[in-house]
Write an enzyme that holds these catalytic residues in place. Structure first.
Site, PDB file in Angstrom:
ATOM      1  N   LEU A   1      48.639  41.160  59.633  1.00 40.17           N
ATOM      2  CA  LEU A   1      49.111  41.895  61.239  1.00 40.17           C
ATOM      3  C   LEU A   1      49.633  40.157  61.172  1.00 40.17           C
ATOM      4  O   LEU A   1      48.213  39.805  62.382  1.00 40.17           O
ATOM      5  CB  LEU A   1      48.679  42.856  62.251  1.00 40.17           C
ATOM      6  CG  LEU A   1      49.193  43.049  63.459  1.00 40.17           C
ATOM      7  CD1 LEU A   1      50.383  43.475  62.863  1.00 40.17           C
ATOM      8  CD2 LEU A   1      48.912  43.328  64.526  1.00 40.17           C
ATOM      9  N   GLU A   2      50.774  40.668  61.455  1.00 38.99           N
ATOM     10  CA  GLU A   2      51.226  38.792  62.455  1.00 38.99           C
ATOM     11  C   GLU A   2      52.113  39.050  64.481  1.00 38.99           C
ATOM     12  O   GLU A   2      52.742  40.262  63.990  1.00 38.99           O
ATOM     13  CB  GLU A   2      52.342  38.040  61.955  1.00 38.99           C
ATOM     14  CG  GLU A   2      52.404  36.507  61.931  1.00 38.99           C
ATOM     15  CD  GLU A   2      53.416  36.034  61.397  1.00 38.99           C
ATOM     16  OE1 GLU A   2      53.540  34.638  60.758  1.00 38.99           O
ATOM     17  OE2 GLU A   2      54.806  36.544  60.604  1.00 38.99           O
TER      18      GLU A   2
END
Length: 705
Positions: A457-458
């Site tokens: 997850l960015e």
């Protein structure tokens, strides 16, 4: 404080493993010493018939060996000694005069499983939380405390090899079927069952059955059959690893050696191979990756995290339903899944159900767990109920105006504390936040497809995003089972930004005459899980065209011209896998085949492949160089985040350690020289980032000495 708490029941010692100050148990030197002392007592105590090992932790038996012990040793000999020390205690358990049983609930990984294999009776809970694995291959090593010898002897070579070569999980149903465990029962009954197991063995009433299929017994029971098994395993492994990972072939070697020379010599050989592998650069890179992944699951400032109970997900398509699924499944959140029509929302719910039902059919979860999890998501077509939502994650089409309108709709239907997160892959979050009443509540949460499988997850922050919003979004990501990196805002953020030049270079090579299958093959040989052409189809040529358009002006400022071929292909009706027309043709039931029609947009059907190594470096270096630009421009906060994001989000070869580890290991000056050479030959898109030039001059590295 003691690691082992020892009590007695029914003439059996109950040893509760509980590592002080840690959430999970790990095998470490102090535990080994304590256990050795206990065995001395057990041997001399005539009142005790045996022992049961059980965990004092919730949902964890032993997570594996303490990797810190491994990282503290540099040479092959030191690492080999670590394995020998482990063998000493586990061999003693295996040969012990009194039966020792394990009662396993929760994760039983690596050294934890090897400890269980050395014991005489194995009971596990029927919980979906109980899972076994030998994941050492993911660290570039092999199971170093007897795993390569005891697992094949217990469940058979053909059953054992796939789990050792991939590190994948073994769930309770498979474990019982293969004979890995002797008994499966409710978690509250495992201790009692293990005690009974000790009594059965001590009274000579237990006889373990060989559960291998007849054909397995036939092949594994003679040297010629085993030769065929090992030969096939080597062939398959070479095809999968492309020779980039030294551990899998050594695992096969270790098992084969043990069958040729016997258990004792097999165990001795295992320690030598363990030491050799542990000293390789590939293993060091994979261990660094492991530490990076572990760190990325810890919220940097947990004091700022606010409670999230209910999440709203906008868009019930592939991404939206995926985000909703990890939120209800791993995160235990309640989710409102909104789409424009109730039919679309119901379709999203149906996809989630199908995914959970598949897990239930495989006995990974129970039907009750499936139903309970599925009940946490509700499909809706309006904002009714959003007044109690703490976080809204938007996963709609990549259109700036649409996303800005949605921000306004959400803000007028949610309380002041609600966080708005966009799952955009390339649009700047600050642009999405323009005109918002609460810009401090707006953040990017960029998931990767398929959401259920991709670990990254960015999170993207603007200069207005509140710190509590960042930390809360981070906590949600961790709860969803993700490895999280936080980056600053900009077109394409980090992952999409470094992917864009890589894909651009692949299209340039295609235009120069390279074939589709050549480009895919060479980058898989380099270590990427999929080639750039196949990736184009998976991502969608429409998405590729949109990303190229979004980022073209940023690259143009550096004098870099982006190809507009994706746009051209889109206009001609090529969208990739989603409409079965892309770089490949996708016909139902048939293997995908190269779509030669594409070549007319790239100079015609005559293909002349360039030099393999040059083409590999051209594509890889565009991504690596762009990562350096991102660090220079403060999009990235650290080289570690850059390496983690490239590997987990884009499939950058893990054994190379990530773009920054790669630069350090190749030598920054060498990378700069190569980029300068390519700049002269192929143009300004290879101009090295200033940070690389500066570091080369100063003799600095990204990770220090």
């Amino acid at each position: 404080m003691s690691y082992l708490q020892i009590t007695q029941k029914d003439s059996v010692a109950i040893i509760t493993l509980d590592l002080p100050g840690e959430k999970v148990n790990k095998l470490n030197e102090s535990m080994m010493e304590e256990f050795s002392e206990f065995l001395d007592e057990l041997e001399n105590n005539n009142e005790l018939k045996g022992a049961v090992l059980i965990s004092g932790k919730k949902d964890n038996f032993i997570a594996g060996a303490d990797i810190d012990m491994f990282q503290a040793r540099d040479t092959a000999k030191e690492i080999e000694q670590l394995s020998k020390d482990g063998h000493k205690i586990l061999n003693r358990i295996a040969d012990f005069s009194k039966p020792i049983a394990v009662a396993v609930h929760g994760s039983c990984m690596g050294g934890g499983l090897e400890l269980s294999l050395a014991c005489h009776y194995r009971v596990c809970s029927d919980s979906s939380k109980t899972v076994f694995a030998l994941p050492e291959v993911k660290l570039g090593i092999l199971p170093g405390t007897g795993g390569t010898q005891r697992l094949p002897r217990l469940i058979g070579i053909q059953n054992a090899l796939p789990y050792m070569l991939t590190g994948k999980n073994i769930y309770t149903r498979q474990a019982k079927r293969m004979g890995l465990v002797d008994e499966v029962t409710h978690k509250d009954a495992i201790e009692k069952a293990a005690i009974k197991g000790v009594h059965k063995i001590s009274e000579g009433k237990f006889d373990r059955k060989d559960k291998r299929p007849f054909l397995h017994k036939l092949l594994e029971g003679n040297p010629l059959g085993r030769k065929v098994i090992f030969s096939q395993a080597r062939k398959k492994t070479a095809g999968q690893t492309k020779g980039n990972y030294p551990a899998p072939p050594k695992i096969i070697d270790a098992v084969e050696y043990g069958y040729k020379h016997g258990l004792e010599k097999g165990l001795e050989n295992e320690t030598v191979l363990f030491g050799e592998l542990g000293a390789t650069q590939e293993s060091r890179n994979l261990v660094n990756l492991f530490f990076g992944m572990t760190a990325s699951k810890k919220v940097p400032n947990s004091d700022l995290v606010r409670e999230v109970k209910r999440i709203g997900v906008l868009g019930a398509g592939l991404m939206g339903s995926g985000i909703a699924e990890v939120s209800i499944d791993k995160g235990d959140y309640r989710v409102l899944l909104k789409d424009q029509t109730i039919e679309n929302a119901a379709e999203g719910e149906k996809e989630i159900w199908k995914s959970l039902d598949e897990k239930a059919r495989k006995r990974i979860i129970t039907e009750f767990e499936r139903d309970k999890t599925a009940s946490r998501v509700t499909g809706v077509d309006s904002y009714d109920g959003f007044s109690s939502v703490d976080l809204v994650i938007e996963a709609v089409f990549e259109d700036l105006e649409l996303k800005q309108n949605i921000v306004q709709q959400v803000e007028s239907n949610t309380p002041d504390h609600t966080i708005f997160a966009s799952n955009t892959s390339s649009l700047p979050i600050s642009k999405i936040a323009e005109g918002a009443q609460r810009p401090e509540n707006i953040i990017g949460m960029h998931y990767f497809s398929p959401v259920q499988k991709m670990p990254l997850l960015e999170i993207i922050t603007t200069n207005q995003t509140a710190d509590w919003v960042t930390q809360t979004a981070y906590q949600v990501g961790v709860n969803q089972g993700k490895n999280v990196i936080v980056v600053n805002d900009g077109p394409g953020f980090y992952t999409t930004r470094i992917l864009a030049p890589y894909m651009n270079e692949a299209l340039v090579l295609l235009e120069e005459g390279a074939s589709i299958e050549f480009l895919d093959k060479i980058m898989k040989d380099f270590g990427y899980p999929v080639g750039p052409m196949a990736l184009f189809d998976e991502v969608g040529i429409d998405v590729g065209a949109h990303v190229a358009e979004t980022m073209a002006s940023m690259f143009a400022e550096r004098g870099v011209e982006s190809t507009n071929k994706a746009d051209e292909l889109l206009e001609a009706g090529f969208r990739g896998r989603k409409n079965k027309r892309g770089m490949y043709k996708y016909n139902a039931g048939k293997k995908k085949e190269v779509n030669t029609e594409i070549y007319k947009y790239f100079g015609g059907s005559n293909r002349t492949n360039p030099d393999k190594e040059t083409a590999q470096r051209r594509m890889a270096l565009t991504m690596i160089n762009e990562a350096a630009w991102c660090l220079e421009e403060n999009i990235l906060k650290s080289p570690g985040d850059g390496d983690l994001g490239a590997i987990l989000g884009l499939g950058f070869p893990p054994f190379l350690g990530g773009p920054f580890q790669y630069i350090d290991q190749k030598g920054i000056q060498n990378v700069v020289d190569q980029l300068n050479e390519f700049t002269e030959k192929f143009g300004p898109r290879f101009k090295p980032a200033k940070i690389l030039v500066d570091y080369a001059k100063e003799g600095k590295t990204f990770y220090g000495d």
